[in-house]
Design a protein around this motif. Sequence first.
Motif, short mmCIF file in Angstrom:
data_model
loop_
_atom_site.label_atom_id
_atom_site.label_comp_id
_atom_site.label_asym_id
_atom_site.label_seq_id
_atom_site.Cartn_x
_atom_site.Cartn_y
_atom_site.Cartn_z
N LEU A 7 36.10 48.53 32.40
CA LEU A 7 36.62 48.53 33.75
C LEU A 7 38.13 48.72 33.68
CD1 LEU A 7 34.26 46.05 33.69
CD2 LEU A 7 34.67 46.34 36.10
N GLN A 8 38.67 49.37 34.69
CA GLN A 8 40.11 49.63 34.71
C GLN A 8 40.63 49.41 36.12
OE1 GLN A 8 41.18 53.59 33.58
NE2 GLN A 8 43.30 53.04 33.21
N TYR A 9 41.79 48.79 36.19
CA TYR A 9 42.46 48.61 37.47
C TYR A 9 43.13 49.93 37.83
CZ TYR A 9 44.87 46.26 41.26
OH TYR A 9 45.29 45.87 42.49
N PRO A 10 42.95 50.43 39.05
CA PRO A 10 43.57 51.71 39.42
C PRO A 10 45.09 51.66 39.23
CG PRO A 10 41.98 51.04 41.07
CD PRO A 10 42.11 49.89 40.11
N GLY A 11 45.61 52.64 38.51
CA GLY A 11 47.04 52.72 38.25
C GLY A 11 47.45 52.04 36.97
N ASN A 12 46.54 51.35 36.31
CA ASN A 12 46.84 50.66 35.05
C ASN A 12 46.14 51.41 33.92
OD1 ASN A 12 47.44 48.89 33.02
ND2 ASN A 12 46.41 47.14 33.91
N GLY A 13 46.82 51.67 32.85
CA GLY A 13 46.26 52.45 31.76
C GLY A 13 45.41 51.67 30.78
N GLU A 14 45.34 50.37 30.90
CA GLU A 14 44.64 49.53 29.93
C GLU A 14 43.26 49.12 30.45
OE1 GLU A 14 44.44 47.83 26.23
OE2 GLU A 14 46.16 48.89 27.02
N GLY A 30 31.66 26.98 27.58
CA GLY A 30 31.62 26.62 28.99
C GLY A 30 32.86 26.98 29.78
N PHE A 31 33.43 25.97 30.43
CA PHE A 31 34.55 26.25 31.32
C PHE A 31 35.81 26.72 30.58
CE2 PHE A 31 35.48 21.89 30.30
CZ PHE A 31 36.86 21.78 30.40
N PHE A 32 35.95 26.41 29.29
CA PHE A 32 37.09 26.94 28.53
C PHE A 32 37.00 28.46 28.43
CE2 PHE A 32 36.90 22.59 26.66
CZ PHE A 32 38.15 22.17 27.09
N TRP A 33 35.78 28.96 28.25
CA TRP A 33 35.57 30.41 28.22
C TRP A 33 35.95 31.03 29.56
CZ3 TRP A 33 32.16 33.26 31.25
CH2 TRP A 33 32.03 34.60 30.90
N ALA A 34 35.52 30.39 30.65
CA ALA A 34 35.84 30.91 31.99
C ALA A 34 37.35 30.90 32.23
CB ALA A 34 35.11 30.11 33.05
N LEU A 35 38.04 29.85 31.78
CA LEU A 35 39.50 29.81 31.92
C LEU A 35 40.16 30.93 31.13
CD1 LEU A 35 40.28 25.98 31.69
CD2 LEU A 35 40.44 27.44 33.71
N SER A 36 39.65 31.22 29.95
CA SER A 36 40.24 32.28 29.13
C SER A 36 40.07 33.65 29.77
CB SER A 36 39.65 32.28 27.72
OG SER A 36 38.33 32.79 27.73
N LYS A 37 39.05 33.81 30.61
CA LYS A 37 38.80 35.07 31.32
C LYS A 37 39.44 35.08 32.71
CE LYS A 37 36.02 36.61 28.10
NZ LYS A 37 36.39 37.70 27.23
N LYS A 38 40.18 34.02 33.05
CA LYS A 38 40.83 33.86 34.35
C LYS A 38 39.83 33.87 35.50
CE LYS A 38 45.10 35.76 32.65
NZ LYS A 38 46.06 36.84 32.68
N MET A 39 38.70 33.24 35.25
CA MET A 39 37.66 33.09 36.27
C MET A 39 37.76 31.67 36.81
SD MET A 39 34.69 35.05 34.05
CE MET A 39 33.38 34.30 34.94
N TRP A 40 38.72 31.45 37.70
CA TRP A 40 39.09 30.10 38.14
C TRP A 40 37.96 29.39 38.85
CZ3 TRP A 40 42.74 30.10 35.01
CH2 TRP A 40 43.68 31.12 34.92
N PHE A 41 37.28 30.05 39.77
CA PHE A 41 36.20 29.39 40.52
C PHE A 41 35.03 29.07 39.60
CE2 PHE A 41 32.36 29.48 43.17
CZ PHE A 41 32.66 28.41 44.00
N TRP A 88 31.67 40.85 37.64
CA TRP A 88 31.74 40.67 39.08
C TRP A 88 33.13 40.22 39.50
CZ3 TRP A 88 32.39 36.27 42.20
CH2 TRP A 88 32.13 36.47 43.54
N THR A 89 33.73 39.30 38.74
CA THR A 89 35.07 38.81 39.04
C THR A 89 36.09 39.94 38.95
OG1 THR A 89 34.52 36.61 38.20
CG2 THR A 89 36.85 37.15 38.36
N LEU A 90 36.00 40.75 37.91
CA LEU A 90 36.93 41.87 37.77
C LEU A 90 36.75 42.88 38.91
CD1 LEU A 90 36.82 42.47 33.91
CD2 LEU A 90 38.70 41.50 35.25
N GLU A 91 35.51 43.16 39.28
CA GLU A 91 35.27 44.10 40.38
C GLU A 91 35.81 43.56 41.70
OE1 GLU A 91 31.07 44.84 40.09
OE2 GLU A 91 31.36 46.50 38.69
N LYS A 92 35.73 42.26 41.91
CA LYS A 92 36.28 41.66 43.13
C LYS A 92 37.81 41.76 43.15
CE LYS A 92 32.81 40.28 45.48
NZ LYS A 92 32.54 40.83 46.80
N ARG A 93 38.43 41.83 41.99
CA ARG A 93 39.89 41.97 41.89
C ARG A 93 40.34 43.43 42.02
NH1 ARG A 93 40.70 37.82 36.90
NH2 ARG A 93 40.30 35.94 38.11
#
Length: 98
Positions: A7-14, A30-41, A88-93
């Motif tokens: 997945l790529q954010y439009p305008g970002n090359g990475e 568990g939640f440490f994995w979610a925090l590392s992926k910036k999935m706060w909820f 899903w989180t990345l697509e919502k962003r």
Amino acid sequence: MGERIYLQYPGNGEPVAVATGFSWGACLLGFFWALSKKMWFAAFVMLSVSIILLSMGLWGETADLIGTVLSILFAVGCGIYGNQWHRWTLEKRGYVVL
């Protein structure tokens, strides 16, 4: 090993690689994995459920056994759906699949 979806954010090359299939990180960390992926909820929900299941063990032997079984099932569920939640989180962003 599962495949990866990029997945790529439009305008970002990475591009960001998201694995498909079972996520051992989500299952074991568990939640440490979610925090590392910036999935706060997701991290908040995972931590809350873990605390509730842990507190069940304080009620006695039967509740301790039930809490342990539910904790294992919850961890396996997080492993099964973890990568889907990440995508899903990345697509919502605003990220789009390449």
